[in-house]
Every structure is written in structure tokens, then in C-alpha cells.
Enzyme design. Structure first.
Site, PDB file in Angstrom:
ATOM      1  N   LEU A  69      -2.406   5.993  -0.170  1.00 54.12           N
ATOM      2  CA  LEU A  69      -3.842   5.693  -0.127  1.00 54.12           C
ATOM      3  C   LEU A  69      -4.051   4.210   0.199  1.00 54.12           C
ATOM      4  O   LEU A  69      -4.524   3.428  -0.626  1.00 54.12           O
ATOM      5  CB  LEU A  69      -4.516   6.073  -1.442  1.00 54.12           C
ATOM      6  CG  LEU A  69      -4.727   7.570  -1.665  1.00 54.12           C
ATOM      7  CD1 LEU A  69      -5.837   7.805  -2.683  1.00 54.12           C
ATOM      8  CD2 LEU A  69      -5.050   8.316  -0.380  1.00 54.12           C
ATOM      9  N   HIS A  70      -3.741   3.858   1.438  1.00 58.92           N
ATOM     10  CA  HIS A  70      -3.859   2.473   1.876  1.00 58.92           C
ATOM     11  C   HIS A  70      -5.289   1.953   1.725  1.00 58.92           C
ATOM     12  O   HIS A  70      -5.528   0.878   1.167  1.00 58.92           O
ATOM     13  CB  HIS A  70      -3.459   2.348   3.353  1.00 58.92           C
ATOM     14  CG  HIS A  70      -2.200   3.047   3.730  1.00 58.92           C
ATOM     15  ND1 HIS A  70      -0.954   2.506   3.501  1.00 58.92           N
ATOM     16  CD2 HIS A  70      -1.983   4.247   4.340  1.00 58.92           C
ATOM     17  CE1 HIS A  70      -0.019   3.338   3.955  1.00 58.92           C
ATOM     18  NE2 HIS A  70      -0.628   4.402   4.461  1.00 58.92           N
ATOM     19  N   ASP A  71      -6.256   2.695   2.279  1.00 60.11           N
ATOM     20  CA  ASP A  71      -7.614   2.166   2.438  1.00 60.11           C
ATOM     21  C   ASP A  71      -8.402   2.081   1.127  1.00 60.11           C
ATOM     22  O   ASP A  71      -9.055   1.064   0.879  1.00 60.11           O
ATOM     23  CB  ASP A  71      -8.375   2.994   3.474  1.00 60.11           C
ATOM     24  CG  ASP A  71      -7.762   2.873   4.863  1.00 60.11           C
ATOM     25  OD1 ASP A  71      -6.887   1.998   5.066  1.00 60.11           O
ATOM     26  OD2 ASP A  71      -8.145   3.651   5.756  1.00 60.11           O
ATOM     27  N   THR A  88       0.803  -1.223   0.000  1.00 62.65           N
ATOM     28  CA  THR A  88       0.000   0.000   0.000  1.00 62.65           C
ATOM     29  C   THR A  88       0.837   1.276   0.000  1.00 62.65           C
ATOM     30  O   THR A  88       0.373   2.316  -0.462  1.00 62.65           O
ATOM     31  CB  THR A  88      -0.969   0.045   1.195  1.00 62.65           C
ATOM     32  OG1 THR A  88      -0.220   0.091   2.425  1.00 62.65           O
ATOM     33  CG2 THR A  88      -1.884  -1.170   1.209  1.00 62.65           C
TER      34      THR A  88
END
Length: 362
Positions: free
Chosen positions: A279-281, A213
Site C-alpha cells: 500500500l504505497h499510496d 513502502t
């Protein structure tokens, strides 16, 4: 609910999102609501980036902004299973949304908590439900205690958490979501490992860790592409801008995303990473809808609970030393044979979905 972005040729996937909203959680929810192939059937609120009551307010306010009336929002446990709650206002701002402001709303969360919401959703969509967790795993662990059969009822579970053969972002070895509630994460991985799932009928949880991520890097230029595609042109952000400068976008969704992200950019810059954000999520949300975005490696994962220096570390037993059944599929790279780098594929898809959705409010 059916996505407001328009009809889809295939039935949408029922998705239950467990979030600690959170700047990047906000982007993840926008992605899900903009996706024709997703039917967001519930949002669980978990304390993490900010306390759970504020997470609830953020989720309800976002639905108010986007005029979504049929997605229930539940409130989860105010504390992790064992440890005191730690929050990340330095990263996400006092309310969790950076500089963004959501509209006031008289919406209220469900009478039942988020653990029960998980169970209700799993029963209502047994064998079909796609679960997405982008915050600590507290709610899911509590749900598993009450309904141990959950692993056999969920079609797919995608977790944003952990770090595999890669550094941490909370301690030298631990990732934020796992570090907030390591006991919950350990219980979730153990539950899937002990469920006796058949690989031909059930998927193992797909885990999107920092090892992948942190390659999903949002820049002001990419954010400006989103605004332009949404017909909401505003000034491209710059590190030279005055701190806290507010978005001039007329579009309310673009304005919220830009005001939230500016705080996130500033945080990453102050950490020495550049004027950018990971922008992990929303990346995990994209994988939940299309696992084909990534190459995975099946293994057994456990969480260190006692180490003085390593508490919250996620360990993958790649070579089977423990002799325990696999309980996770770790996302390790983009899709084999992809013609573009993974970040390009993701951001193109994000803009293709969210920009037309945003135009509804312009």
C-alpha cells in the site's frame, strides 16, 4: 471540504492530491476523506496506472460513491513531458480499479487543467497547503514551469516515488511513478533544490520510496479487519478463491475496496510475491498528514535520464559529493522510539479512520 468523519479539535490541513487512480490511490483518497485532520481541497488526475481520462473518471466516480460534492477534480496532461505514456493495466486492471465498479456520474472535471489547479491551490492556501503526489510528477513539473515560486508557497510536499538503496519495481533500479516520467521528477527535485529554502521556515519534500513502502504489506486478514470494523462482514479473501470473485459486502465503500484489492492481490501473487499487496499510496497520504510517522534523512536527489540500463533511477547523494543543496527528506524508517512496527502503526490508523467513515454508507 471538511472531512465527513466528524469535527476535529484542530483546523484540518488543506491537502491537494495528485493521483493516477489506481488501486492504491483509491485507498489513499479514502484515507484522506476519512481523516478529520485533512481538508481535501482538490484532486489532480495524472496519466500513469491508466490514461488520464480514465483516472479522471475514477476520481469523479469515487466522489460520487462517497457523496462528496465540493472537491474539484482536474484533468492533467495526457502525456509525460518527453516520453510516450506507459500504463499498468496488468497491475491495476483495465479501468485502474481492478474488479471494482464505481457509480455512473454526471460530474465533470474543472475547466482548467491540473497544472493550473496546483497553482490555484497554492495561491489559495499559501504557506498552508500540503501537496501529495502518488503518481508521476508531470502535473507538478508543468505547474513549476508556470509558477516557479511554488516551493516557497507549499507548506509540505510528500511524494510517493523512487527507490533508495533498494531495488526498483519497473526496471531493476526504477520505481513506477518516476519511471513513467523521469524528466518531470528531475525538474521537481531541481526546483526544490534551487528554491533557496530556509530549513527553519520551509520543509523539504518528504519522499516515500520503495525502500519503505514495500514494507507496508496488506493481507486478506488485515482487509477483513477493515470490513469487520465497518460492520460489513464478508468472506476473507484467499488465494484459493476463484479469480475475479466479487465482494459480498453490503457496504459500498468496502465492496469497492475489496473488489479493487482482489485484482491487486492476484497481480502480486502472479509476480511471486504472495497473495498480498503493497500500500504505497495510502502510506504516503498518512505521512502527508503526520510526518512524525517516519524517520527521514535529508539529502540531494537526482534522477538518471540517459542511462541505457538506469533511466528513471533515483540517486541520493548521501555524502554530499555533488556539492549541491539538499532537496529532499527521504523516509528511511518508522518513527524513532515507536512501540510497534511501522506497518502495524499504519494499518491500525487506516482502520481507525476508514472504518467509521465507511459506516456512513452501510
Amino acid at each position: 471540504m471538511t472531512s465527513a468523519a466528524g469535527p476535529s479539535a484542530a483546523p484540518p490541513l488543506p491537502v491537494f492530491a495528485d493521483v493516477d487512480t489506481g488501486v492504491d490511490d483509491t485507498f489513499a483518497l479514502a484515507y484522506l476523506l476519512a481523516s478529520d485532520d485533512a481538508e481535501l481541497v482538490g484532486i489532480a488526475s495524472t496519466g500513469g496506472n491508466v490514461p488520464v481520462e480514465q483516472v479522471c473518471r475514477n476520481n469523479l466516480g469515487l466522489l460520487e460513491l462517497l457523496e462528496v460534492s465540493d472537491v474539484p477534480v482536474s484533468c492533467g496532461s495526457p502525456q509525460p513531458l518527453s516520453a510516450p505514456l506507459r500504463t499498468a493495466e496488468d497491475t491495476h486492471g483495465p479501468t485502474g480499479l481492478g474488479y471494482a465498479e464505481l457509480p455512473a456520474t454526471d460530474r465533470v472535471p474543472t475547466a482548467h487543467d491540473s497544472a493550473e489547479a496546483w497553482i490555484l491551490a497554492a495561491h489559495a492556501y499559501s504557506g498552508e497547503l500540503v501537496g501529495l503526489v502518488t503518481g508521476p510528477l508531470t502535473n507538478l513539473a508543468l505547474a513549476l514551469r508556470a509558477e516557479p515560486a511554488l516551493p516557497t508557497m507549499v507548506r509540505r510536499l510528500v511524494i510517493m516515488g523512487g527507490s533508495f538503496d533498494y531495488r526498483g519495481n519497473t526496471t531493476p533500479v526504477s520505481e513506477w511513478n518516476i519511471a513513467v516520467d523521469p524528466e518531470a521528477a528531475a525538474e521537481v527535485f531541481a526546483a526544490w533544490g534551487n528554491a533557496g529554502l530556509r530549513p527553519d521556515t520551509h520543509e523539504l519534500p518528504i519522499v516515500c520510496g520503495l525502500n519503505l513502502t514495500e514494507s507496508i504489506v496488506l493481507t486478506p486478514k488485515i482487509l477483513a479487519r477493515l470490513a469487520s470494523a465497518a460492520d460489513s462482514h464478508s468472506m476473507t479473501m484467499s488465494v484459493l478463491d476463484e479469480r475475479g470473485y466479487r465482494s459480498a459486502a453490503a457496504n459500498p465503500l468496502i465492496r469497492v475496496l475489496e473488489d479493487a484489492m482482489r485484482f491487486y492481490f492476484e497481480f502480486h501473487f502472479d509476480q511471486g510475491e504472495g497473495y498480498l499487496a503493497h500500500l504505497h499510496d495510502p502510506f504516503a497520504a498518512a505521512v502527508a498528514l503526520d510526518p512524525g510517522l517516519v524517520t527521514t534523512r535529508t539529502t540531494t536527489v537526482d534522477v538518471e535520464l540517459d542511462g541505457t540500463l538506469t533511466r528513471g533511477m533515483t540517486i541520493a547523494d548521501w555524502n554530499g559529493h555533488w556539492g549541491r543543496p539538499p532537496n529532499a527528506s527521504i523516509a528511511v524508517a518508522g518513527a524513532a522510539g515507536a512501540t510497534a512496527p511501522l506497518p502495524t502503526v499504519f494499518f491500525d490508523r487506516f482502520i481507525e479512520r476508514v472504518a467509521p467513515f465507511a459506516r456512513r454508507f452501510g
